[in-house]
Design a protein around this motif. Structure first.
Motif, PDB file in Angstrom:
ATOM      1  N   VAL A 262       0.846  -1.198   0.000  1.00  0.00           N
ATOM      2  CA  VAL A 262       0.000   0.000   0.000  1.00  0.00           C
ATOM      3  C   VAL A 262       0.876   1.241   0.000  1.00  0.00           C
ATOM      4  O   VAL A 262       1.735   1.417   0.868  1.00  0.00           O
ATOM      5  N   TYR A 263       0.657   2.085  -1.018  1.00  0.00           N
ATOM      6  CA  TYR A 263       1.318   3.388  -1.069  1.00  0.00           C
ATOM      7  C   TYR A 263       0.445   4.368  -0.318  1.00  0.00           C
ATOM      8  O   TYR A 263      -0.596   4.811  -0.818  1.00  0.00           O
ATOM      9  N   PHE A 264       0.870   4.644   0.888  1.00  0.00           N
ATOM     10  CA  PHE A 264       0.078   5.518   1.743  1.00  0.00           C
ATOM     11  C   PHE A 264       0.319   6.976   1.390  1.00  0.00           C
ATOM     12  O   PHE A 264      -0.607   7.768   1.287  1.00  0.00           O
ATOM     13  N   ALA A 265       1.586   7.329   1.254  1.00  0.00           N
ATOM     14  CA  ALA A 265       1.935   8.743   1.071  1.00  0.00           C
ATOM     15  C   ALA A 265       1.953   9.103  -0.406  1.00  0.00           C
ATOM     16  O   ALA A 265       2.396   8.320  -1.245  1.00  0.00           O
ATOM     17  N   GLY A 266       1.468  10.284  -0.745  1.00  0.00           N
ATOM     18  CA  GLY A 266       1.541  10.780  -2.112  1.00  0.00           C
ATOM     19  C   GLY A 266       2.911  11.382  -2.391  1.00  0.00           C
ATOM     20  O   GLY A 266       3.792  11.417  -1.528  1.00  0.00           O
ATOM     21  N   LEU A 267       3.078  11.860  -3.628  1.00  0.00           N
ATOM     22  CA  LEU A 267       4.302  12.553  -4.020  1.00  0.00           C
ATOM     23  C   LEU A 267       3.947  14.020  -4.282  1.00  0.00           C
ATOM     24  O   LEU A 267       2.771  14.352  -4.447  1.00  0.00           O
ATOM     25  N   PRO A 268       4.947  14.909  -4.341  1.00  0.00           N
ATOM     26  CA  PRO A 268       4.640  16.320  -4.623  1.00  0.00           C
ATOM     27  C   PRO A 268       3.881  16.455  -5.942  1.00  0.00           C
ATOM     28  O   PRO A 268       4.132  15.707  -6.891  1.00  0.00           O
ATOM     29  N   LYS A 269       2.940  17.416  -5.992  1.00  0.00           N
ATOM     30  CA  LYS A 269       2.081  17.570  -7.180  1.00  0.00           C
ATOM     31  C   LYS A 269       2.877  17.827  -8.453  1.00  0.00           C
ATOM     32  O   LYS A 269       2.479  17.420  -9.544  1.00  0.00           O
ATOM     33  N   HIS A 270       4.036  18.495  -8.328  1.00  0.00           N
ATOM     34  CA  HIS A 270       4.805  18.833  -9.526  1.00  0.00           C
ATOM     35  C   HIS A 270       5.714  17.672  -9.961  1.00  0.00           C
ATOM     36  O   HIS A 270       6.374  17.763 -10.991  1.00  0.00           O
TER      37      HIS A 270
END
Ligand SMILES: [Zn+2]
Ligand SMILES: [Zn+2]
Length: 345
Positions: A262-270
């Motif tokens: 599970v990928y809990f954390a997102g990445l920066p929008k850019h």
């Protein structure tokens, strides 16, 4: 917040009550990574001067004449306010996935100022997010209900089973809470890793009793350590609780066949694209899933869980600051010298 990395304590008029909303006398408000990112990088949804703060606990001081509180909550009660503001009518809301509401907004961001203040307005749209607190749950600890419910959502998506070996990449508050929940769900082994030695040490002081082993992830992001401890087979369940491409990639390499990641954390929008080894998915029949936010059901479960596991979870709240030291509070998050930081107006 008067600008990027700029804060002032100001006396302001008390907020007006929304005719269908309420006023909260704030007792405590958490600071999370999102707040810190907003403070240090700026965010168009926090137009200066702006009052941040989206993890509030307080007493309902005033009610608008047309306000409706959820059943069982009344004026004068101490409550927690869930931060994901939802329409209540779209398909996702009505099916119980409020975290996926088509029109969701976040409390503490434009147009709804937040709760790093003595008094905070509760807009009409947030009234359904008001949750009564168990009387024996202290306000500073109750502020973690928001991020904790998100951690719970991640654990539910991960579907940890009796006997699973669980690896959690990232030893922030989310990773710490997931370690406790993994244990409660019957994991046979729980491993925790982080790239930052200091953060890992702080985490282990808080939740070390729930973890079988932990390490500072090196160049391979902990793949060797995991394979070493699982006879080369890898874990059945992996939570990537860090916004890191390297950790996302490493999770696939260390996963057991038929494992769930599970990928809990997102990445920066850019910069949201992460190169992944799809052959790991293919040949090992991996399931890779995402988790975001939390539902009303998960908030409700969280309140009871926080009360029952109060002593263990309280250790994750490492810092408390009065309002006039909010600058220090943000710095504590940035430097990684604390886990959960709470403002006490
Ligand atoms: Zn937050
Ligand atoms: Zn909706």
């Amino acid at each position: 917040m008067t600008g990027v990395n700029l804060v002032e304590i100001r006396k302001t008029p008390e907020p007006d009550v929304d005719p269908q909303g309420a006023i909260l006398r704030v007792e405590a408000c958490g600071i999370c990574g999102t707040d810190a990112r907003t403070f240090f990088n700026g965010d168009p949804k926090a137009p200066a001067p702006w009052i941040l703060g989206h993890e509030p606990v307080g007493v309902i001081e005033e009610l608008g004449p047309g306000a409706h509180l959820p059943p069982g909550v009344k004026k004068g009660d101490r409550v927690f306010l869930g931060s994901i503001l939802t329409c209540g009518q779209c398909r996702w809301c009505t099916e119980g996935f409020q975290n996926l509401c088509d029109q969701h907004l976040l409390y503490g961001y434009d147009p709804y100022p937040g709760a790093y203040a003595d008094y905070a307005p509760v807009p009409a749209i947030a009234m359904k997010n008001v949750i009564a607190l168990p009387p024996d749950l202290p306000s500073d600890l109750a502020t973690v209900a928001d991020p904790f419910a998100c951690a719970l959502n991640g654990v539910e998506v991960l579907d940890i089973r009796l006997g699973d070996t669980v690896v959690i990449l990232g030893a922030g508050p989310i990773g710490c809470w997931q370690a406790i929940m993994a244990r409660d769900r019957g994991a046979s082994k729980v491993y925790l890793s982080d790239v930052n030695r200091q953060r890992l040490d702080i985490a282990l002081r808080a939740v070390g009793a729930f973890v079988d082993d932990a390490w500072v992830a090196g160049d391979d992001n902990g793949v060797a350590e995991v394979l070493d401890r699982t006879e080369g087979k890898g874990p059945e369940r992996i939570s990537v609780a860090a916004p890191s491409k390297a950790a996302q990639q490493a999770a696939l390499l260390m996963a057991a066949k038929r494992a769930r990641v599970v990928y809990f954390a997102g990445l920066p929008k850019h910069d949201p694209i992460s190169p992944l080894d799809i052959n790991q998915l293919h040949y090992k029949e991996l399931s890779v899933l995402g988790a975001y936010g939390a539902t009303h059901r998960q908030y409700r479960i969280t309140m009871d869980y926080l009360r029952r596991r109060r002593d263990q979870l309280a250790a994750v709240v490492t810092h408390r600051f009065p309002l006039d030291r909010i600058g220090d509070a943000f710095e504590t998050i940035r430097s990684g010298t604390g886990l959960k930081v709470v403002m006490l107006p």
